[in-house]
Design a protein around this motif. Structure first.
Motif, short mmCIF file in Angstrom:
data_model
loop_
_atom_site.label_atom_id
_atom_site.label_comp_id
_atom_site.label_asym_id
_atom_site.label_seq_id
_atom_site.Cartn_x
_atom_site.Cartn_y
_atom_site.Cartn_z
N VAL A 42 0.81 -1.24 -0.13
CA VAL A 42 -0.05 0.06 -0.03
C VAL A 42 0.80 1.22 0.04
O VAL A 42 0.67 2.25 -0.93
CB VAL A 42 -0.94 -0.07 1.23
N PHE A 43 2.02 1.29 0.56
CA PHE A 43 2.74 2.33 0.97
C PHE A 43 3.41 2.64 -0.57
O PHE A 43 3.60 3.79 -0.85
CB PHE A 43 3.80 2.31 2.06
N GLY A 44 3.88 1.42 -0.95
CA GLY A 44 4.79 1.34 -2.28
C GLY A 44 3.69 1.90 -3.30
O GLY A 44 4.34 2.76 -4.37
N GLY A 45 2.44 1.66 -3.30
CA GLY A 45 1.53 2.03 -4.46
C GLY A 45 1.44 3.69 -4.11
O GLY A 45 1.18 4.48 -5.09
N ILE A 46 1.10 4.09 -2.91
CA ILE A 46 0.86 5.60 -2.69
C ILE A 46 2.16 6.25 -3.11
O ILE A 46 2.05 7.44 -3.93
CB ILE A 46 0.72 5.86 -1.12
N ALA A 47 3.31 5.90 -3.05
CA ALA A 47 4.56 6.71 -3.23
C ALA A 47 4.46 6.51 -4.98
O ALA A 47 5.05 7.50 -5.38
CB ALA A 47 5.89 5.70 -2.73
N LEU A 48 4.44 5.49 -5.45
CA LEU A 48 4.36 5.38 -6.92
C LEU A 48 3.24 6.36 -7.58
O LEU A 48 3.56 6.96 -8.57
CB LEU A 48 4.05 3.97 -7.47
N ALA A 49 2.25 6.51 -6.83
CA ALA A 49 1.09 7.28 -7.31
C ALA A 49 1.89 8.60 -7.24
O ALA A 49 1.40 9.76 -8.08
CB ALA A 49 -0.19 7.16 -6.49
N ALA A 50 2.42 8.94 -5.94
CA ALA A 50 2.97 10.49 -6.15
C ALA A 50 3.95 10.70 -7.16
O ALA A 50 3.79 11.83 -7.50
CB ALA A 50 3.44 10.61 -4.74
N VAL A 51 4.87 9.88 -7.43
CA VAL A 51 5.98 10.03 -8.34
C VAL A 51 5.03 10.42 -9.84
O VAL A 51 5.55 11.35 -10.54
CB VAL A 51 6.85 8.96 -8.52
N VAL A 52 4.06 9.47 -10.08
CA VAL A 52 3.33 9.89 -11.23
C VAL A 52 2.59 10.89 -11.11
O VAL A 52 2.74 11.82 -12.44
CB VAL A 52 2.35 8.53 -11.92
N CYS A 53 1.97 11.29 -10.49
CA CYS A 53 1.28 12.69 -10.28
C CYS A 53 2.12 13.93 -10.36
O CYS A 53 1.94 14.95 -11.14
CB CYS A 53 0.61 12.93 -9.09
N ALA A 54 3.39 13.79 -9.95
CA ALA A 54 4.60 14.85 -9.88
C ALA A 54 4.94 14.84 -11.27
O ALA A 54 5.31 15.91 -11.84
CB ALA A 54 5.67 14.42 -8.79
N GLY A 55 5.13 13.78 -12.15
CA GLY A 55 5.68 13.90 -13.34
C GLY A 55 4.36 14.40 -14.28
O GLY A 55 4.90 15.13 -15.15
N CYS A 56 3.22 14.17 -14.11
CA CYS A 56 2.12 14.71 -14.93
C CYS A 56 2.02 16.32 -14.70
O CYS A 56 1.91 17.04 -15.55
CB CYS A 56 0.94 14.15 -14.62
N VAL A 57 2.26 16.77 -13.33
CA VAL A 57 2.26 18.19 -13.13
C VAL A 57 3.71 18.83 -13.77
O VAL A 57 3.59 20.00 -14.50
CB VAL A 57 2.48 18.42 -11.70
#
Length: 96
Positions: A42-57
């Motif tokens: 779960v924590f790994g998924g949250i971290a991956l989602a944060a990285v993807v969101c930062a890349g999109c921004v």
């Protein structure tokens, strides 16, 4: 028969590695060993989602900046004209 033995061997190796990892991480604290292993995922998924969101921004910001500046070489405000049949206009920056 050989297939069953191979599967059994692979499973026993996986179980042994998991037990050794748990013993290394948690020591003799058996209560912590019952910790849900899905929590790390779960924590790994949250971290991956944060990285993807930062890349999109970041991509959105860069594309917005490129649109405002007129591209990679900063040709904002320049209008290019084509060479006419009479040869009056040439490629280059013209008046808007």
């Amino acid at each position: 028969m050989t297939r069953d033995y191979d599967d059994q061997l692979l499973e026993s190796v996986a179980v042994r590695r998991r037990r050794l990892r748990d013993a290394l991480l948690f020591g003799s604290d058996r209560v912590r060993r019952a910790l849900d292993e899905g929590l790390g995922k779960v924590f790994g998924g949250i971290a991956l989602a944060a990285v993807v969101c930062a890349g999109c921004v970041g991509w959105s910001f860069l594309s917005h900046q490129m649109d405002q500046e007129g591209g990679l070489f900063g040709m904002a405000g320049e209008r290019r004209t084509a060479v006419g049949s009479d040869g009056d206009a040439a490629w280059g920056g013209g008046a808007p």
